[in-house]
Write a protein that holds these residues in place. Structure first.
Motif, PDB file in Angstrom:
ATOM      1  N   VAL A  82       5.297  17.821  -1.682  1.00  0.00           N
ATOM      2  CA  VAL A  82       4.662  17.555  -0.389  1.00  0.00           C
ATOM      3  C   VAL A  82       3.169  17.556  -0.615  1.00  0.00           C
ATOM      4  N   ALA A  83       2.515  16.406  -0.410  1.00  0.00           N
ATOM      5  CA  ALA A  83       1.099  16.297  -0.749  1.00  0.00           C
ATOM      6  C   ALA A  83       0.339  15.505   0.312  1.00  0.00           C
ATOM      7  N   PRO A  84      -0.845  15.998   0.707  1.00  0.00           N
ATOM      8  CA  PRO A  84      -1.709  15.230   1.621  1.00  0.00           C
ATOM      9  C   PRO A  84      -2.461  14.162   0.838  1.00  0.00           C
ATOM     10  N   TYR A  85      -2.773  13.048   1.519  1.00  0.00           N
ATOM     11  CA  TYR A  85      -3.532  12.029   0.814  1.00  0.00           C
ATOM     12  C   TYR A  85      -4.481  11.287   1.750  1.00  0.00           C
ATOM     13  N   ALA A  86      -5.486  10.666   1.122  1.00  0.00           N
ATOM     14  CA  ALA A  86      -6.373   9.712   1.777  1.00  0.00           C
ATOM     15  C   ALA A  86      -6.076   8.338   1.201  1.00  0.00           C
ATOM     16  N   GLU A  87      -6.433   7.304   1.949  1.00  0.00           N
ATOM     17  CA  GLU A  87      -5.975   5.964   1.573  1.00  0.00           C
ATOM     18  C   GLU A  87      -6.960   4.910   2.027  1.00  0.00           C
ATOM     19  N   THR A  88      -7.158   3.897   1.193  1.00  0.00           N
ATOM     20  CA  THR A  88      -7.839   2.675   1.597  1.00  0.00           C
ATOM     21  C   THR A  88      -6.828   1.531   1.562  1.00  0.00           C
ATOM     22  N   LEU A  89      -6.916   0.643   2.543  1.00  0.00           N
ATOM     23  CA  LEU A  89      -5.981  -0.471   2.658  1.00  0.00           C
ATOM     24  C   LEU A  89      -6.776  -1.684   3.124  1.00  0.00           C
ATOM     25  N   SER A  90      -6.740  -2.738   2.329  1.00  0.00           N
ATOM     26  CA  SER A  90      -7.524  -3.939   2.634  1.00  0.00           C
ATOM     27  C   SER A  90      -6.601  -5.141   2.778  1.00  0.00           C
ATOM     28  N   PHE A  91      -6.877  -5.977   3.788  1.00  0.00           N
ATOM     29  CA  PHE A  91      -6.136  -7.208   4.033  1.00  0.00           C
ATOM     30  C   PHE A  91      -7.110  -8.383   4.032  1.00  0.00           C
ATOM     31  N   ILE A  92      -6.786  -9.432   3.261  1.00  0.00           N
ATOM     32  CA  ILE A  92      -7.637 -10.612   3.118  1.00  0.00           C
ATOM     33  C   ILE A  92      -6.790 -11.860   3.315  1.00  0.00           C
ATOM     34  N   ASP A  93      -7.310 -12.814   4.074  1.00  0.00           N
ATOM     35  CA  ASP A  93      -6.621 -14.093   4.265  1.00  0.00           C
ATOM     36  C   ASP A  93      -6.412 -14.764   2.915  1.00  0.00           C
ATOM     37  N   ALA A  94      -5.186 -15.189   2.642  1.00  0.00           N
ATOM     38  CA  ALA A  94      -4.874 -15.809   1.355  1.00  0.00           C
ATOM     39  C   ALA A  94      -5.259 -17.281   1.297  1.00  0.00           C
ATOM     40  N   GLY A  95      -5.732 -17.863   2.400  1.00  0.00           N
ATOM     41  CA  GLY A  95      -6.153 -19.259   2.384  1.00  0.00           C
ATOM     42  C   GLY A  95      -5.151 -20.167   3.066  1.00  0.00           C
ATOM     43  N   ALA A  96      -5.164 -21.440   2.687  1.00  0.00           N
ATOM     44  CA  ALA A  96      -4.316 -22.439   3.325  1.00  0.00           C
ATOM     45  C   ALA A  96      -2.846 -22.079   3.155  1.00  0.00           C
ATOM     46  N   PRO A  97      -2.012 -22.391   4.174  1.00  0.00           N
ATOM     47  CA  PRO A  97      -0.584 -22.064   4.071  1.00  0.00           C
ATOM     48  C   PRO A  97       0.076 -22.730   2.858  1.00  0.00           C
ATOM     49  N   ALA A  98       1.017 -22.026   2.253  1.00  0.00           N
ATOM     50  CA  ALA A  98       1.824 -22.587   1.173  1.00  0.00           C
ATOM     51  C   ALA A  98       2.959 -23.394   1.783  1.00  0.00           C
ATOM     52  N   ARG A  99       3.229 -24.556   1.198  1.00  0.00           N
ATOM     53  CA  ARG A  99       4.251 -25.448   1.740  1.00  0.00           C
ATOM     54  C   ARG A  99       5.535 -25.321   0.923  1.00  0.00           C
ATOM     55  N   ASN A 100       6.586 -24.850   1.567  1.00  0.00           N
ATOM     56  CA  ASN A 100       7.912 -24.819   0.950  1.00  0.00           C
ATOM     57  C   ASN A 100       8.655 -26.086   1.344  1.00  0.00           C
ATOM     58  N   ARG A 101       8.912 -26.961   0.394  1.00  0.00           N
ATOM     59  CA  ARG A 101       9.537 -28.253   0.675  1.00  0.00           C
ATOM     60  C   ARG A 101      11.060 -28.101   0.656  1.00  0.00           C
ATOM     61  N   GLY A 102      11.693 -28.516   1.736  1.00  0.00           N
ATOM     62  CA  GLY A 102      13.139 -28.386   1.840  1.00  0.00           C
ATOM     63  C   GLY A 102      13.866 -29.682   2.105  1.00  0.00           C
TER      64      GLY A 102
END
Length: 323
Positions: A82-102
């Motif tokens: 059982v341990a306490p923690y601190a945290e950093t969390l970063s979110f960045i736009d990955a750019g143009a959408p990836a196209r899955n062709r079906g």
């Protein structure tokens, strides 16, 4: 009792830019998402609000591991960390959408890249690093550019960690509701250890800890909200995302992990909250989460089948603010 420090929950600058024991998603999924936005827009709004850098020092890691000298299929002892923690969390736009062709239909996947770093709150020692993506799977169109039915699970999260695990979790649409979230109880105790088990086998979970409810850590998330409310903070809106590897996803582990303490399922619930400090009028974004990873090790008591192992929930929680 120590007075609550309101600065623990405030952003460093400005306003935002943009029934249960072991399964935290079941009751939450019974709620219905808002009908005011299209499915793609609902997830896009969640991703927009998620973008940026987050910090939280109210994290807790609760995990059972095989005790020294035990073997994968022994009826062995365990060690509860059982341990306490601190945290950093970063979110960045990955750019143009990836196209899955079906062929007759295409899917356009918009994504956020994320990077997580976790440190021991008391010593600063690095504990965990993880990177991956959150993906919006909502946009599927045919050859005439007509929208197609929403997939059952329209949000995904991939991730990798250097223990040798990779995850793919899927979710239905984010849920948007006014006010504070209804955070359910969970349990860190294994649901089935077999019989007859030694007297007091699970007693490590019952040792009182003034800082964390070890057997139900979600109580700490609710306490954070209660303390905020007492100091004049109000949750204006909550977006809830419920991810699960059992939703057509998977966990893949290296052979050592599979053999010694296999990770078999992961669930994660994120509560993305718009908060107002009614003392100052300032608004900011807050993120609370609870994650459960099922670990399988030690033969159940009364069992001889080497595949009939105890499931140990590995739980992490935190309350974070956008920087």
């Amino acid at each position: 009792m120590k007075k609550f420090d309101i600065n623990e929950f405030q952003r460093l600058s400005g306003a935002s830019s943009k029934r249960l024991r072991h399964d935290p998603g079941q009751a939450l999924l019974e709620k219905t998402p808002s009908a005011s936005l299209t499915p793609e827009q609902q997830t896009t709004q969640f991703f927009n609000d998620l973008q940026g850098d987050w910090f939280g020092s109210k994290g807790w890691n609760i995990i059972a591991v095989p005790s020294q000298g035990s073997t994968p299929t022994s009826k062995g002892d365990f060690k509860l960390l059982v341990a306490p923690y601190a945290e950093t969390l970063s979110f960045i736009d990955a750019g143009a959408p990836a196209r899955n062709r079906g062929g007759s239909v295409d899917q356009f996947v918009a994504a956020l890249k994320y990077q997580q770093r976790v440190f021991n709150r008391d010593t600063g020692e690095g504990l965990h690093v993880e990177n991956g993506m959150f993906m919006n799977l909502s946009e599927i169109v045919n050859n005439n550019n007509q929208n197609q039915p929403l997939p059952e699970y329209s949000v995904a999260r991939s991730g990798t960690i250097p223990h040798g695990d990779s995850i793919m979790l899927l979710s239905k649409l984010p849920l948007t509701e006014a006010g504070a979230p209804d955070i359910p109880d969970i349990s860190t105790l294994p649901p089935d250890i077999g019989s007859p088990a030694p007297l007091g086998y699970l007693d490590p979970y019952l040792v009182p800890n003034p800082e964390i409810n070890v057997s139900n850590p979600n109580a700490n998330l609710r306490r954070d909200l209660e303390l905020q409310a007492g100091e004049g903070f109000e949750i204006l809106q909550t977006q809830t995302l419920i991810l699960d590897s059992n939703n057509a996803g998977a966990i893949n582990n290296i052979p050592f992990i599979v053999h010694h303490a296999n990770a078999t399922r992961m669930q994660a619930v994120f509560w993305l909250e718009k908060v107002r400090n009614n003392n100052t009028g300032q608004e900011f974004d807050q993120l609370q989460y609870t994650q459960i990873i099922d670990l399988a090790f030690h033969l159940k008591f009364g069992q001889e089948d080497p595949t009939n192992l105890i499931t140990w929930p590995h739980v992490t929680i935190n309350t974070m603010v956008k920087q």
